[in-house]
Design a protein around this motif. Structure first.
Motif, PDB file in Angstrom:
ATOM      1  N   LYS A  42       0.829  -1.211   0.000  1.00 14.50           N
ATOM      2  CA  LYS A  42       0.000   0.000   0.000  1.00 14.50           C
ATOM      3  C   LYS A  42       0.861   1.258   0.000  1.00 14.50           C
ATOM      4  CE  LYS A  42      -4.232  -1.828   1.972  1.00 14.50           C
ATOM      5  NZ  LYS A  42      -5.238  -1.732   3.022  1.00 14.50           N
ATOM      6  N   ASP A  43       1.934   1.236   0.794  1.00 12.59           N
ATOM      7  CA  ASP A  43       2.848   2.386   0.823  1.00 12.59           C
ATOM      8  C   ASP A  43       3.452   2.627  -0.555  1.00 12.59           C
ATOM      9  OD1 ASP A  43       2.372   2.818   3.485  1.00 12.59           O
ATOM     10  OD2 ASP A  43       4.271   1.946   4.179  1.00 12.59           O
ATOM     11  N   LYS A  44       3.848   1.563  -1.217  1.00 10.19           N
ATOM     12  CA  LYS A  44       4.450   1.685  -2.546  1.00 10.19           C
ATOM     13  C   LYS A  44       3.437   2.233  -3.540  1.00 10.19           C
ATOM     14  CE  LYS A  44       6.917  -0.867  -6.094  1.00 10.19           C
ATOM     15  NZ  LYS A  44       7.463  -2.156  -6.516  1.00 10.19           N
ATOM     16  N   ALA A  45       2.202   1.760  -3.469  1.00  7.48           N
ATOM     17  CA  ALA A  45       1.159   2.241  -4.374  1.00  7.48           C
ATOM     18  C   ALA A  45       0.887   3.727  -4.148  1.00  7.48           C
ATOM     19  CB  ALA A  45      -0.122   1.427  -4.177  1.00  7.48           C
ATOM     20  N   ILE A  46       0.835   4.140  -2.899  1.00  2.00           N
ATOM     21  CA  ILE A  46       0.590   5.556  -2.587  1.00  2.00           C
ATOM     22  C   ILE A  46       1.743   6.413  -3.080  1.00  2.00           C
ATOM     23  CG2 ILE A  46       0.429   7.209  -0.679  1.00  2.00           C
ATOM     24  CD1 ILE A  46      -1.174   5.029   0.832  1.00  2.00           C
ATOM     25  N   LEU A  47       2.971   5.966  -2.858  1.00  3.42           N
ATOM     26  CA  LEU A  47       4.149   6.714  -3.294  1.00  3.42           C
ATOM     27  C   LEU A  47       4.182   6.834  -4.815  1.00  3.42           C
ATOM     28  CD1 LEU A  47       6.779   8.119  -2.551  1.00  3.42           C
ATOM     29  CD2 LEU A  47       7.911   5.903  -2.674  1.00  3.42           C
ATOM     30  N   THR A  48       3.899   5.742  -5.506  1.00  4.06           N
ATOM     31  CA  THR A  48       3.893   5.763  -6.964  1.00  4.06           C
ATOM     32  C   THR A  48       2.820   6.716  -7.486  1.00  4.06           C
ATOM     33  OG1 THR A  48       4.688   3.492  -7.038  1.00  4.06           O
ATOM     34  CG2 THR A  48       3.635   4.331  -9.031  1.00  4.06           C
ATOM     35  N   ARG A  49       1.634   6.643  -6.885  1.00  8.41           N
ATOM     36  CA  ARG A  49       0.544   7.526  -7.304  1.00  8.41           C
ATOM     37  C   ARG A  49       0.905   8.986  -7.044  1.00  8.41           C
ATOM     38  NH1 ARG A  49      -3.874   5.154  -4.976  1.00  8.41           N
ATOM     39  NH2 ARG A  49      -3.490   6.266  -3.034  1.00  8.41           N
TER      40      ARG A  49
END
Length: 79
Positions: A42-49
């Motif tokens: 989830k952290d990676k998805a938020i950072l990418t977004r």
């Protein structure tokens, strides 16, 4: 969920109790690892977004100088 017989059938023995605790600890470790993986995903998805949104905003505003500056700086480090 399958139930597996472990150790002695008499739950009052130390061996059965120890084995039960070992299985409980293993299950808790597995669940904690799975939860940590979900949080990291989830952290990676938020950072990418967030990075994608920032890039789109910079491109829309025409302010790409910062990107060029960063690329130049990275090239300077390589050279």
């Amino acid at each position: 969920m399958a139930v597996e017989a472990i150790g002695s059938a008499d739950a009052s023995t130390n061996t059965a109790r120890t084995e039960f605790q070992r299985v409980q600890l293993k299950l808790a470790e597995d669940l904690a690892a799975k939860a940590a993986e979900k949080v990291a995903a989830k952290d990676k998805a938020i950072l990418t977004r967030s990075e994608t949104d920032s890039l789109q905003q910079r491109q829309a505003s025409g302010n790409t100088g910062a990107d060029v500056g960063r690329i130049g700086s990275a090239l300077d480090l390589v050279i």
